[in-house]
Design an enzyme around this catalytic site. Sequence first.
Site, PDB file in Angstrom:
ATOM      1  N   GLU B 380       9.644   9.668   0.021  1.00 53.43           N
ATOM      2  CA  GLU B 380       8.835   8.558  -1.268  1.00 53.43           C
ATOM      3  C   GLU B 380       7.894   9.849  -1.776  1.00 53.43           C
ATOM      4  O   GLU B 380       7.518  10.321  -2.769  1.00 53.43           O
ATOM      5  CB  GLU B 380       8.134   8.153  -0.249  1.00 53.43           C
ATOM      6  CG  GLU B 380       7.424   7.085  -1.744  1.00 53.43           C
ATOM      7  CD  GLU B 380       7.016   5.282  -1.417  1.00 53.43           C
ATOM      8  OE1 GLU B 380       5.163   5.516  -0.987  1.00 53.43           O
ATOM      9  OE2 GLU B 380       6.963   4.726  -1.068  1.00 53.43           O
ATOM     10  N   TYR B 473      -9.983   0.086  -1.222  1.00 54.51           N
ATOM     11  CA  TYR B 473      -9.677  -0.395   0.330  1.00 54.51           C
ATOM     12  C   TYR B 473      -9.922   1.087   1.033  1.00 54.51           C
ATOM     13  O   TYR B 473     -10.487   0.763   1.992  1.00 54.51           O
ATOM     14  CB  TYR B 473      -8.435  -1.265   1.017  1.00 54.51           C
ATOM     15  CG  TYR B 473      -7.366  -0.389   1.107  1.00 54.51           C
ATOM     16  CD1 TYR B 473      -5.908   0.251   0.248  1.00 54.51           C
ATOM     17  CD2 TYR B 473      -7.097  -0.060   2.798  1.00 54.51           C
ATOM     18  CE1 TYR B 473      -5.971   1.175   0.611  1.00 54.51           C
ATOM     19  CE2 TYR B 473      -6.373   1.014   3.143  1.00 54.51           C
ATOM     20  CZ  TYR B 473      -5.253   0.918   2.228  1.00 54.51           C
ATOM     21  OH  TYR B 473      -3.690   1.961   2.392  1.00 54.51           O
TER      22      TYR B 473
END
Lengths: 220, 523
Positions: B380, B473
């Site tokens: 990724e 978050y």
Amino acid sequence: MRWSRRAVLKSLAISSAGLAMARPRGTVASASGDGRRLLALVNDDPAGAAFLRGAMAAGAVLLQARIISSDVQALLALERELRQADGLRVIGLLDDATGTLVVDLARGAGARISWLAQHATSTEGSRHLVFDIDRTEDRTRWLVDHLYAKGAGYQTVVQRRGESPKQWSSGPRGAAPPGVWPGAVGHLLGSLATSTRAIRDAGSDNVVTHDKFVSFLIEV
Amino acid sequence: MAQQNNPVLPRGVTQATFEKALEAFRALLGEENVLAQPSQLTPYSKVMMSVENDAHAPSAALTVSSVEQVQGVVRICNEHKIPIWPISTGRNFGYGSAAPVQRGQVILDLKKMNRILKVDPDMCYALVEPGVTYQQLYDYIEENNLPLMLSFPAPSAIASPLGNIMDRGVGYTPYGEHFMMQCGMEVVLANGDIYRTGMGGVKGSNTWQIFKWGFGPTLDGMFTQANYGIVTKIGFWLMPKPPVFKPFEVIFENEEDIVDIVEMLRPLRISGTIPNSVVIANVLWEAGSANVRRQTYTTESGHTPDEILKKIQRDTGMGAWNLYAALYGTQEQVDADWKIVSEAFKRLGKGRIVTQEEAGDKQPFKYRAQLMSGVPNLQEFGLYNWRGGGGSMWFAPVSEARGSECEKQARLAKRILHKHGLDYVAEFIVGPRDMHHVVDVLFDRTNPEETARADACFNELLDEFEKEGYAVYRVNTRFQERVARSYGTVKRDVEHAIKRALDPNNILAPGRSGIDLHTYNKV
Ligand SMILES: Cc1cc2nc3c(=O)[nH]c(=O)nc-3n(C[C@H](O)[C@H](O)[C@H](O)COP(=O)(O)OP(=O)(O)OC[C@H]3O[C@@H](n4cnc5c(N)ncnc54)[C@H](O)[C@@H]3O)c2cc1C
């Protein structure tokens, strides 16, 4: 364009194993200074080939060239190598993903980083963000002078701990080749790694690339 | 060894005091574990945020090998009022990397504390030190042929379970909500005491990694995303390796499909039919992860136009949204669940299902399947090459797992990013009821103008999302103080009251999540 691994290696006349020793013609074997092993990491692309040619032209002997990507096994093997090495210098010009990983794995392995920069080719030439670490300002200055001499445009920002950044920029002149910088950065790092004092002409390798890169000198 | 003047010092600490502290650290840890040279500190200073590296430069870094050394460091820090920034493996890329929240803090690098203390294949848990990486744990499980499976974030191979849990990170298996699976911590407090949470305080207990709550207040959560202690051991549960694992992808052509995807998915997630943290990645996340580069399509600055995104879809077969999920269990269980899931997708009337057999070794399917089955990789990181230039900040607002909400957030984020000439590179990580809407704000740090735009963009994202009642978050260290303000003053007062009680000298990571006795004025 797909740049084949073989082409990079062939252009350097080093063996197909990708891990071979290369001795540029006409350089002096003792030029590596303290004799520490020197490893160069590049991608499988024209910029990598130009970087290596630049490094070798700077007299970087005992050069091992390795093509690397963000493949997990290759990176973990490199980390092990850095951890276990006793006297190793690693120079490189890598894409952002692989470069980020290599620099951080060097941190994990407890290595020092004496040169770190980000590079981009733009329509006006090239951009360089240099993190000046061990007072390498003269080297950055050399890079800038070299690009200027070639007529290439550049925008260079040098950041140093505890100081405000310095900037140098110049627009392109004439039919300036925008892609001379990978070879020049190779030359710069080759000379820095081998402590070569007199930097010879880095040549005019002109690479067509729009990719962005990280360059580094890691020392163990 | 005599030092040159250090150009970067901890806040409020003189050169002379700093030198004394360094001497004390050297006496405790040995010369080689006290790093203060620029070439030693540069690897700790490479941030990816929209500021100069110098804004987060450490004054020094310490490497320690034992809990006793951590206690010794804390003692010296109290004596000289030196702030320290603990890291486990320091791979918090896009959230601040290894660098401290405030310039001049001393990094406490715990990478050398890297023992796997216990892996129990019957009770299915592990107890590890901070420097243990997921790869190390994976190798251990493989070498010992244990019937267990890991859950980790995408930088799996090089990140640590302890560091990831400390920032309440997520993974992609049924155990993907990592803090939920945590059980038992050992914490060195600012006064040097060693506190074990849950059952860990009971002499001779063998249930420290079995039962989370212990007796009385359960305090584990307050040590995550916080600065109340240095965690030196962590326990967490491991999933038994299932006999059958069936990953699949569903490709959706249009951006608007997100509404139907989420509505269809939520009941399957809440019922546990699809047990793992599902991912819904947009075309640019998908393309970046598969090493597609922006300059292949355009060298124009600014955001990438929608026509190009459509062209990428046509060229690669990727969707506007790409859903990855998996089923786990015995063959009978997987067959039964597959029937339910595939029929639900058929009923939806859109989306093309791709199975492992069809995908073969193709990326990004391959790495997604690896993440969902606990096999480490670094694929990724290709996202960093999409635009290039070394700038990356995660903008990660929480959303309800409701189609209309996800669409609203996606549109809002895209509009703001495009206004600043940046791309919407995003994925939703699907919990049963919540979504982590994770946007990678990618920018070119070699370009000062683009870096300034990225900074303004991130501020606007935070502001505009807040107006809609949304908050992130987790956030990078540049914006932690800003985000803390979104959560209200009472919460901040409580957090600072705890800080005053546990760390009156404010030595542990001041500024972490906006908690800093020096700058927070309310008494
Ligand atoms: C391409 C890419 C994909 C990513 N995908 C994911 C993903 O899927 N999920 C995800 O969660 N993250 C993801 N990340 C973000 C990040 O890389 C991971 O969360 C990683 O696990 C964090 O680094 P670490 O494990 O080395 O933790 P560290 O960097 O060591 O720790 C994280 C933070 O926790 C605190 N901390 C660490 N150790 C201690 C301690 N002992 N005591 C007290 N506090 C401590 C510190 O504040 C520190 O900054 C991704 C990053 C990239 C680049």
